[in-house]
Design an enzyme around this catalytic site. Sequence first.
Site, PDB file in Angstrom:
ATOM      1  N   HIS A  36      44.133  58.136  19.784  1.00  0.00           N
ATOM      2  CA  HIS A  36      43.572  59.846  20.208  1.00  0.00           C
ATOM      3  C   HIS A  36      42.970  60.270  19.062  1.00  0.00           C
ATOM      4  CE1 HIS A  36      44.184  60.199  24.512  1.00  0.00           C
ATOM      5  NE2 HIS A  36      43.045  59.127  24.550  1.00  0.00           N
ATOM      6  N   GLU A  39      44.677  63.949  17.454  1.00  0.00           N
ATOM      7  CA  GLU A  39      46.147  63.911  17.473  1.00  0.00           C
ATOM      8  C   GLU A  39      46.884  63.380  16.290  1.00  0.00           C
ATOM      9  OE1 GLU A  39      46.920  62.083  20.593  1.00  0.00           O
ATOM     10  OE2 GLU A  39      46.549  62.899  22.313  1.00  0.00           O
ATOM     11  N   HIS A 150      51.311  59.774  20.944  1.00  0.00           N
ATOM     12  CA  HIS A 150      50.096  60.931  20.806  1.00  0.00           C
ATOM     13  C   HIS A 150      50.460  62.088  21.282  1.00  0.00           C
ATOM     14  CE1 HIS A 150      47.407  58.217  23.137  1.00  0.00           C
ATOM     15  NE2 HIS A 150      48.796  57.671  23.080  1.00  0.00           N
ATOM     16  N   GLU A 205      54.818  61.481  23.667  1.00  0.00           N
ATOM     17  CA  GLU A 205      54.199  62.854  23.422  1.00  0.00           C
ATOM     18  C   GLU A 205      54.618  63.781  22.577  1.00  0.00           C
ATOM     19  OE1 GLU A 205      51.130  64.001  24.651  1.00  0.00           O
ATOM     20  OE2 GLU A 205      50.617  62.152  25.445  1.00  0.00           O
TER      21      GLU A 205
END
Length: 235
Positions: A36, A39, A150, A205
Amino acid sequence: MASAWRVEGYGRSVRGAELRVHLPRQPRHLLVAGLHGEEPETVQLARGILDRVDAASATCAIVLCANPDGAADGMRQNARGVDLNRNFPASSWRPGTTPSYPAGIDPARRVPANRTNVSSTGESPLSEPESAALAALIERLGPVLVLDLHAPLELVLTTPLVPGDVARELAEAAGLELTDELGSPVPGALRDWLGENGVPCITYEVEHAGLPALHARHLPGLSAFVTRTPVTSPG
């Protein structure tokens, strides 16, 4: 003398940027950053690992930025508006669009009504050059475990295939929540496709934070991961 990482191109983005993987001598795991584009913390951490870990001691290949066009534009999607983490050929994939939260939203506002950032899932699974190239790379390398970086949820998401000690060590090293439930649908996700093909995948994450804080909190555990002895079964 330190052993350098070997860099190979494994494809091109929509706009022609080279997709690169950094390889140790014998890669057995794979770490993916920057799927992504909104990010950037994940790319910064992957770069930090490459700078910190000697390739001779590593067992993990590293994709520094899987979505270079999105990263350059500061947006989640690739240059065609597709969320690459909704474009893999898992049974959960569906055509159309998928919602997500706007980048940088206050954690207190992360409720379903605020999932207003809409992305395409692609015309078909692996319709995008970035996801197709990453899938081909994974099939070529045959990793026994994949770590997908992420932001910003501050958790380690595990699945039944993931060795329990690996997930626990990652979570404990950074003081992250260890969970097996994300709480929102992710059709066509990389981890779903990998799981359906028998490959364990951990979603890691991190928080939105400055580089010194990110390095201090996450690099010790991530560096240990990329140098660990290959694992083959869940625990």
